[in-house]
Design an enzyme around this catalytic site. Structure first.
Site, PDB file in Angstrom:
ATOM      1  N   LYS A  97      32.620  39.036  55.847  1.00 20.46           N
ATOM      2  CA  LYS A  97      31.187  38.700  55.956  1.00 20.46           C
ATOM      3  C   LYS A  97      30.988  37.397  55.196  1.00 20.46           C
ATOM      4  O   LYS A  97      31.421  37.285  54.041  1.00 20.46           O
ATOM      5  CB  LYS A  97      30.307  39.800  55.354  1.00 20.46           C
ATOM      6  CG  LYS A  97      28.825  39.417  55.399  1.00 20.46           C
ATOM      7  CD  LYS A  97      27.908  40.589  55.127  1.00 20.46           C
ATOM      8  CE  LYS A  97      27.666  40.802  53.650  1.00 20.46           C
ATOM      9  NZ  LYS A  97      26.575  41.772  53.407  1.00 20.46           N
TER      10      LYS A  97
ATOM     11  N   HIS B 182      12.701  45.314  49.516  1.00 21.71           N
ATOM     12  CA  HIS B 182      13.235  45.365  50.882  1.00 21.71           C
ATOM     13  C   HIS B 182      14.249  46.500  51.054  1.00 21.71           C
ATOM     14  O   HIS B 182      14.140  47.323  51.963  1.00 21.71           O
ATOM     15  CB  HIS B 182      13.876  44.005  51.178  1.00 21.71           C
ATOM     16  CG  HIS B 182      14.526  43.910  52.511  1.00 21.71           C
ATOM     17  ND1 HIS B 182      13.814  43.909  53.677  1.00 21.71           N
ATOM     18  CD2 HIS B 182      15.829  43.820  52.857  1.00 21.71           C
ATOM     19  CE1 HIS B 182      14.643  43.815  54.696  1.00 21.71           C
ATOM     20  NE2 HIS B 182      15.880  43.766  54.227  1.00 21.71           N
ATOM     21  N   GLN B 183      15.225  46.553  50.157  1.00 25.01           N
ATOM     22  CA  GLN B 183      16.289  47.551  50.299  1.00 25.01           C
ATOM     23  C   GLN B 183      15.782  48.974  50.074  1.00 25.01           C
ATOM     24  O   GLN B 183      16.306  49.924  50.653  1.00 25.01           O
ATOM     25  CB  GLN B 183      17.411  47.293  49.283  1.00 25.01           C
ATOM     26  CG  GLN B 183      18.180  46.008  49.503  1.00 25.01           C
ATOM     27  CD  GLN B 183      19.210  46.150  50.599  1.00 25.01           C
ATOM     28  OE1 GLN B 183      19.656  47.248  50.935  1.00 25.01           O
ATOM     29  NE2 GLN B 183      19.593  45.040  51.176  1.00 25.01           N
TER      30      GLN B 183
ATOM     31  N   SER C 256      16.472  44.427  41.195  1.00 23.57           N
ATOM     32  CA  SER C 256      17.277  43.270  40.775  1.00 23.57           C
ATOM     33  C   SER C 256      17.180  43.091  39.262  1.00 23.57           C
ATOM     34  O   SER C 256      17.200  41.981  38.754  1.00 23.57           O
ATOM     35  CB  SER C 256      16.819  42.026  41.525  1.00 23.57           C
ATOM     36  OG  SER C 256      15.419  42.002  41.662  1.00 23.57           O
TER      37      SER C 256
ATOM     38  N   MET D 149      22.207  51.487  42.934  1.00 23.96           N
ATOM     39  CA  MET D 149      22.592  50.585  44.026  1.00 23.96           C
ATOM     40  C   MET D 149      22.250  49.118  43.776  1.00 23.96           C
ATOM     41  O   MET D 149      22.698  48.245  44.510  1.00 23.96           O
ATOM     42  CB  MET D 149      21.895  51.033  45.326  1.00 23.96           C
ATOM     43  CG  MET D 149      22.150  52.473  45.714  1.00 23.96           C
ATOM     44  SD  MET D 149      23.894  52.873  45.908  1.00 23.96           S
ATOM     45  CE  MET D 149      24.345  51.833  47.282  1.00 23.96           C
TER      46      MET D 149
ATOM     47  N   THR E 192      22.789  47.122  40.992  1.00 24.58           N
ATOM     48  CA  THR E 192      23.650  46.300  40.148  1.00 24.58           C
ATOM     49  C   THR E 192      24.915  45.901  40.899  1.00 24.58           C
ATOM     50  O   THR E 192      25.805  46.723  41.097  1.00 24.58           O
ATOM     51  CB  THR E 192      23.981  47.066  38.846  1.00 24.58           C
ATOM     52  OG1 THR E 192      22.743  47.330  38.180  1.00 24.58           O
ATOM     53  CG2 THR E 192      24.872  46.251  37.939  1.00 24.58           C
ATOM     54  N   ASP E 193      24.928  44.628  41.330  1.00 29.39           N
ATOM     55  CA  ASP E 193      26.064  44.141  42.113  1.00 29.39           C
ATOM     56  C   ASP E 193      26.550  42.796  41.604  1.00 29.39           C
ATOM     57  O   ASP E 193      27.189  42.039  42.321  1.00 29.39           O
ATOM     58  CB  ASP E 193      25.681  44.056  43.601  1.00 29.39           C
ATOM     59  CG  ASP E 193      24.452  43.175  43.825  1.00 29.39           C
ATOM     60  OD1 ASP E 193      23.879  42.672  42.829  1.00 29.39           O
ATOM     61  OD2 ASP E 193      24.081  42.971  44.987  1.00 29.39           O
TER      62      ASP E 193
ATOM     63  N   LYS F 259      23.691  42.314  35.623  1.00 24.05           N
ATOM     64  CA  LYS F 259      22.604  43.169  36.099  1.00 24.05           C
ATOM     65  C   LYS F 259      22.744  44.579  35.513  1.00 24.05           C
ATOM     66  O   LYS F 259      23.863  45.016  35.190  1.00 24.05           O
ATOM     67  CB  LYS F 259      22.629  43.263  37.630  1.00 24.05           C
ATOM     68  CG  LYS F 259      22.001  42.074  38.332  1.00 24.05           C
ATOM     69  CD  LYS F 259      21.883  42.409  39.815  1.00 24.05           C
ATOM     70  CE  LYS F 259      21.351  41.274  40.624  1.00 24.05           C
ATOM     71  NZ  LYS F 259      21.410  41.587  42.054  1.00 24.05           N
TER      72      LYS F 259
ATOM     73  N   GLY G 138      27.092  52.164  43.281  1.00 26.06           N
ATOM     74  CA  GLY G 138      27.324  51.513  44.584  1.00 26.06           C
ATOM     75  C   GLY G 138      27.269  50.003  44.443  1.00 26.06           C
ATOM     76  O   GLY G 138      26.193  49.419  44.300  1.00 26.06           O
TER      77      GLY G 138
HETATM   78  P1  NAD Z   1      13.686  42.670  46.633  1.00 25.01           P
HETATM   79  O1  NAD Z   1      13.513  41.305  46.058  1.00 25.01           O
HETATM   80  O2  NAD Z   1      13.072  42.982  47.942  1.00 25.01           O
HETATM   81  O3  NAD Z   1      13.180  43.771  45.578  1.00 25.01           O
HETATM   82  C1  NAD Z   1      13.534  43.662  44.225  1.00 25.01           C
HETATM   83  C2  NAD Z   1      13.148  44.935  43.506  1.00 25.01           C
HETATM   84  O4  NAD Z   1      13.544  44.823  42.127  1.00 25.01           O
HETATM   85  C3  NAD Z   1      11.653  45.192  43.490  1.00 25.01           C
HETATM   86  O5  NAD Z   1      11.454  46.596  43.474  1.00 25.01           O
HETATM   87  C4  NAD Z   1      11.218  44.568  42.172  1.00 25.01           C
HETATM   88  O6  NAD Z   1      10.009  45.108  41.690  1.00 25.01           O
HETATM   89  C5  NAD Z   1      12.378  44.966  41.299  1.00 25.01           C
HETATM   90  N1  NAD Z   1      12.555  44.119  40.125  1.00 25.01           N
HETATM   91  C6  NAD Z   1      12.560  42.767  40.083  1.00 25.01           C
HETATM   92  N2  NAD Z   1      12.786  42.348  38.826  1.00 25.01           N
HETATM   93  C7  NAD Z   1      12.928  43.464  38.066  1.00 25.01           C
HETATM   94  C8  NAD Z   1      13.181  43.701  36.690  1.00 25.01           C
HETATM   95  N3  NAD Z   1      13.332  42.691  35.847  1.00 25.01           N
HETATM   96  N4  NAD Z   1      13.266  44.999  36.261  1.00 25.01           N
HETATM   97  C9  NAD Z   1      13.121  46.043  37.138  1.00 25.01           C
HETATM   98  N5  NAD Z   1      12.878  45.860  38.442  1.00 25.01           N
HETATM   99  C10 NAD Z   1      12.780  44.594  38.893  1.00 25.01           C
HETATM  100  O7  NAD Z   1      15.265  42.896  46.657  1.00 25.01           O
HETATM  101  P2  NAD Z   1      16.103  43.914  47.562  1.00 25.01           P
HETATM  102  O8  NAD Z   1      16.547  43.197  48.776  1.00 25.01           O
HETATM  103  O9  NAD Z   1      15.372  45.189  47.662  1.00 25.01           O
HETATM  104  O10 NAD Z   1      17.407  44.115  46.653  1.00 25.01           O
HETATM  105  C11 NAD Z   1      17.344  44.846  45.449  1.00 25.01           C
HETATM  106  C12 NAD Z   1      18.661  44.733  44.722  1.00 25.01           C
HETATM  107  O11 NAD Z   1      19.698  45.348  45.499  1.00 25.01           O
HETATM  108  C13 NAD Z   1      19.156  43.308  44.455  1.00 25.01           C
HETATM  109  O12 NAD Z   1      19.570  43.243  43.112  1.00 25.01           O
HETATM  110  C14 NAD Z   1      20.340  43.142  45.378  1.00 25.01           C
HETATM  111  O13 NAD Z   1      21.291  42.237  44.854  1.00 25.01           O
HETATM  112  C15 NAD Z   1      20.865  44.558  45.405  1.00 25.01           C
HETATM  113  N6  NAD Z   1      21.721  44.866  46.566  1.00 25.01           N
HETATM  114  C16 NAD Z   1      22.805  45.663  46.367  1.00 25.01           C
HETATM  115  C17 NAD Z   1      23.643  45.977  47.417  1.00 25.01           C
HETATM  116  C18 NAD Z   1      24.826  46.867  47.204  1.00 25.01           C
HETATM  117  O14 NAD Z   1      25.640  47.004  48.123  1.00 25.01           O
HETATM  118  N7  NAD Z   1      24.960  47.525  46.079  1.00 25.01           N
HETATM  119  C19 NAD Z   1      23.375  45.482  48.706  1.00 25.01           C
HETATM  120  C20 NAD Z   1      22.229  44.703  48.894  1.00 25.01           C
HETATM  121  C21 NAD Z   1      21.406  44.401  47.815  1.00 25.01           C
END
Ligand code: NAD
Length: 321
Positions: free
Chosen positions: A67, A138-139, A199, A219, A221-222, A226, A292
């Site tokens: 990817k 979003h996620q 995030s 999920m 922390t990647d 983080k 994850g």
């Molecule tokens: P998003 O920007 O749509 O949402 C971010 C979320 O984090 C919101 O709920 C926001 O309120 C919260 N947030 C932001 N800053 C914060 C803080 N300091 N303390 C607590 N909460 C906080 O992002 P998303 O697309 O939903 O992605 C969320 C996370 O998932 C990202 O960190 C992304 O890297 C991670 N992710 C992980 C995987 C995986 O395979 N593990 C895959 C995709 C995304």
């Protein structure tokens, strides 16, 4: 070579197909049939973008590829397209010829939701009734929608640092006919399953916010630095992950291992539970935690699945390449 454009993915890929693909590849990783290549992630010095590659090979599913993509923070404002952009490329493992190019944006959300759902399916108590969500971006919506299909949940509780975003997950709960309650973090103690997907760079969920018998899917922390949960929680829990090397370097376990609270050898692959070589949960009181981190093989697995579906349904574009 087949092309499956991003616009086709929503109508083709199901949560069930994503679950099956991710469950199979986790099993293959644990049995040594599949492995991920080292991840490349670079700040390219243009548009503040982070770009990289996640690849691997699954010998059992014969899926080879990568990817490519990353994060362009200015996309939405400047171009009206989402900031996360990715494309999956698959190759014929017998010849090295390119076999498919697949839009990877929606697939990323579906494969990430599938990972936590696979963990819930194998590790949560069968009688889990309350699911707690930490995060409402979003996620989070994908995570909740998928998780609700794996236990007979009766209620959703949610916390988010930015409470104005909570209606995103409330909507998913109400679509499933479930009551939703916004809670403060100590209120998570009521949850039988907790998914964190934020995030954040600091722990939100503390060990005393989690009741006995809970399953957690961490999920968000990647990346190095983080963090979503207190490291003491990992010391209390039986810890599982997609890939141990990522868990201790970029996953939630980086902090507990770094502080000497758990060792790398305390972390098991979820695939071992799927394969029956690890017993998984052994009592109703045990806290289980899935770290994850997100691996390239998940992306390849769902991309390969969607190519099959697209060919079957006549939606794949064939090009002479
Ligand atoms: P998003 O920007 O749509 O949402 C971010 C979320 O984090 C919101 O709920 C926001 O309120 C919260 N947030 C932001 N800053 C914060 C803080 N300091 N303390 C607590 N909460 C906080 O992002 P998303 O697309 O939903 O992605 C969320 C996370 O998932 C990202 O960190 C992304 O890297 C991670 N992710 C992980 C995987 C995986 O395979 N593990 C895959 C995709 C995304």
């Amino acid at each position: 070579m087949w092309i499956v454009p991003e616009r086709e993915i929503a109508d083709l890929m199901t949560r069930e197909a994503a679950f099956d693909a991710v469950q199979s590849v986790f099993a293959a990783m644990a049995s040594g049939q599949a492995y991920n290549f080292p991840v490349v992630r670079e700040a390219i010095g243009h548009e503040d973008a982070l770009y990289g590659f996640k690849g691997g090979f699954d010998r059992s599913g014969l899926t080879l590829g990568l990817k490519a993509g990353g994060y362009w923070p200015n996309n939405l404002e400047k171009q009206g397209i989402i900031n996360h952009q990715s494309t999956v490329y698959l190759f014929d493992p017998d010849t090295g010829k390119a076999s498919a190019m697949v839009g990877g944006n929606l697939l990323t959300a579906l494969r990430t939701a599938a990972a936590s759902s696979v963990s819930i399916s194998h590790l949560a108590r069968d009688d889990a009734k309350v699911i707690g969500m930490i995060g409402a971006g979003h996620q989070a919506t994908f995570q909740l929608r998928s998780a609700l299909e794996h236990r007979a949940f009766e209620k959703v509780v949610g916390w988010n640092l930015h409470p104005e975003m909570l209606p995103n997950i409330e909507k998913v709960a109400s679509e499933a006919g479930l009551p939703f309650e916004a809670v403060e973090l100590p209120g998570m103690v009521e949850a039988d399953v907790i998914i964190s997907i934020t995030s954040s760079f600091d722990a939100s969920l503390m060990a005393d916010h989690v009741g006995p018998g809970t399953h957690l899917a961490c999920m968000g922390t990647d990346t190095k630095g983080k963090q979503e949960v207190e490291p003491a929680l990992l010391a209390e829990a039986t810890v599982f992950t997609d890939e141990v090397a990522q868990s201790v370097s970029i996953g939630e376990a980086q902090h507990a291992v770094g502080q000497g609270l758990i060792a790398e050898s305390d972390i098991s692959q979820l695939g071992a539970v799927i394969n029956g070589t690890h017993p998984g949960r052994t009592s109703p009181e045990e806290i289980t935690l899935f770290d994850g981190t997100g691996v390239g093989l998940q992306d390849l697995a769902v991309a390969s699945s969607v190519v099959d579906l697209a060919i079957q349904q006549g939606k794949a574009i064939e090009v002479d390449f």
